[in-house]
Enzyme design. Structure first.
Site, PDB file in Angstrom:
ATOM      1  N   ASP A 199     -69.170 -87.588  56.763  1.00  0.00           N
ATOM      2  CA  ASP A 199     -70.061 -88.538  57.444  1.00  0.00           C
ATOM      3  C   ASP A 199     -70.327 -88.121  58.884  1.00  0.00           C
ATOM      4  O   ASP A 199     -69.413 -88.038  59.697  1.00  0.00           O
ATOM      5  CB  ASP A 199     -69.474 -89.942  57.383  1.00  0.00           C
ATOM      6  CG  ASP A 199     -69.315 -90.426  55.940  1.00  0.00           C
ATOM      7  OD1 ASP A 199     -70.277 -90.249  55.160  1.00  0.00           O
ATOM      8  OD2 ASP A 199     -68.244 -90.950  55.598  1.00  0.00           O
TER       9      ASP A 199
ATOM     10  N   ASP B 164     -66.340 -81.951  57.409  1.00  0.00           N
ATOM     11  CA  ASP B 164     -66.309 -83.413  57.404  1.00  0.00           C
ATOM     12  C   ASP B 164     -67.602 -83.912  56.743  1.00  0.00           C
ATOM     13  O   ASP B 164     -68.631 -83.235  56.778  1.00  0.00           O
ATOM     14  CB  ASP B 164     -66.214 -83.910  58.851  1.00  0.00           C
ATOM     15  CG  ASP B 164     -66.586 -85.366  58.966  1.00  0.00           C
ATOM     16  OD1 ASP B 164     -65.913 -86.194  58.339  1.00  0.00           O
ATOM     17  OD2 ASP B 164     -67.569 -85.677  59.675  1.00  0.00           O
TER      18      ASP B 164
END
Ligand SMILES: [Zn+2]
Length: 253
Positions: free
Chosen positions: A26, A24
């Site tokens: 952020d 992922d």
């Protein structure tokens, strides 16, 4: 959904499918600055580059999967997002880390309900499946690392093993079997060590060296995962410890 680094569809490739690490963006790879597309404001999370280098050196393709609904909301343009993606890859490359690909869902979330607005917005597994097709990735042997339970769900829905970065991002803790991480860690370095130790232990199991009872069981509640990491750490010092890199496991727990 966009994938900017895919030069070809690898499905015609005859080589065996590989294990990858999906990451992922952020809050996991970089500090979360909502809707940021300015490369100057990108800050990697603690030990991120060191962690990714360890994984890259062991041959894992590294693939970012991220929701970027800001495009649908008009907060940035596709060109700005592409510039950010290229800058991110460049920053990683300067540190010796190859980013294999970058997949973003740029759709807005639909209204709450059983039918999602698209099939690629995490926690749907669409981005991972697309990456698997393009890069000949074996999802069952792959990993998803993220700081939200939605990342865990996307990983599990795709058939991957999952590592939750427990750094305070998740606030709702809506749990279900699909949202239960296989491991919980505190930063990407611990995630990388966990992935490497787990896969090395599984390899030794395949070779018949380690009794199965010593391995962590799938589906253990998250609270036990750190004990599983300790077990793997002990395992790494076991019969085939000479194969482990010095220092790889010493700071795991
Ligand atoms: Zn989407």
């Amino acid at each position: 959904m966009s994938a900017i680094f895919s030069g070809h569809d690898g499905s015609a490739d005859a080589s065996p499918a590989r294990a990858a690490v999906f990451i992922d963006k952020d809050g996991t790879l970089v500090e979360d600055v909502p809707d940021n597309v300015d490369p100057a404001r990108v800050r990697f999370t603690p030990h991120a580059l060191e962690a990714l280098r360890m994984l890259a050196e062991r041959g894992y393709p590294l693939i970012v999967v991220t929701n970027q609904p800001g495009l649908a909301y008009g907060r940035f343009t596709r060109a700005e997002l592409t510039r950010l993606q290229l800058a991110l890859a460049e920053m990683m490359q300067r540190e010796g880390v190859l980013l294999t690909d970058f997949y973003a869902c740029t759709h807005a979330p639909g209204p709450a309900g059983p039918v999602p607005a698209c099939l690629c917005r995490v926690p749907a597994p669409g981005l991972l499946r697309q990456a698997a097709r393009t890069h000949r990735i074996d999802l069952q042997r792959s990993w998803m690392v993220g700081d939200l339970l939605d990342d865990i769900e996307a990983g599990r829905r795709a058939g991957c093993r999952t590592v939750l970065l427990d750094v305070g991002s998740e606030t709702v803790w809506r749990m279900s079997p699909l949202r239960t991480p296989h491991y919980r860690v505190h930063d990407l370095l611990e995630a990388a060590r966990t992935i490497i130790a787990s896969d090395e232990a599984a390899t030794r199991l395949d070779e018949g060296v380690v009794p199965e009872a010593q391995l962590p069981q799938r589906g253990e509640p998250p609270g036990l995962m750190r004990h599983a990491a300790s077990a793997l750490q002990a395992l790494a010092r076991g019969p085939r410890a000479a194969r482990a890199q010095p220092g790889d496991f010493g700071r795991l727990s």
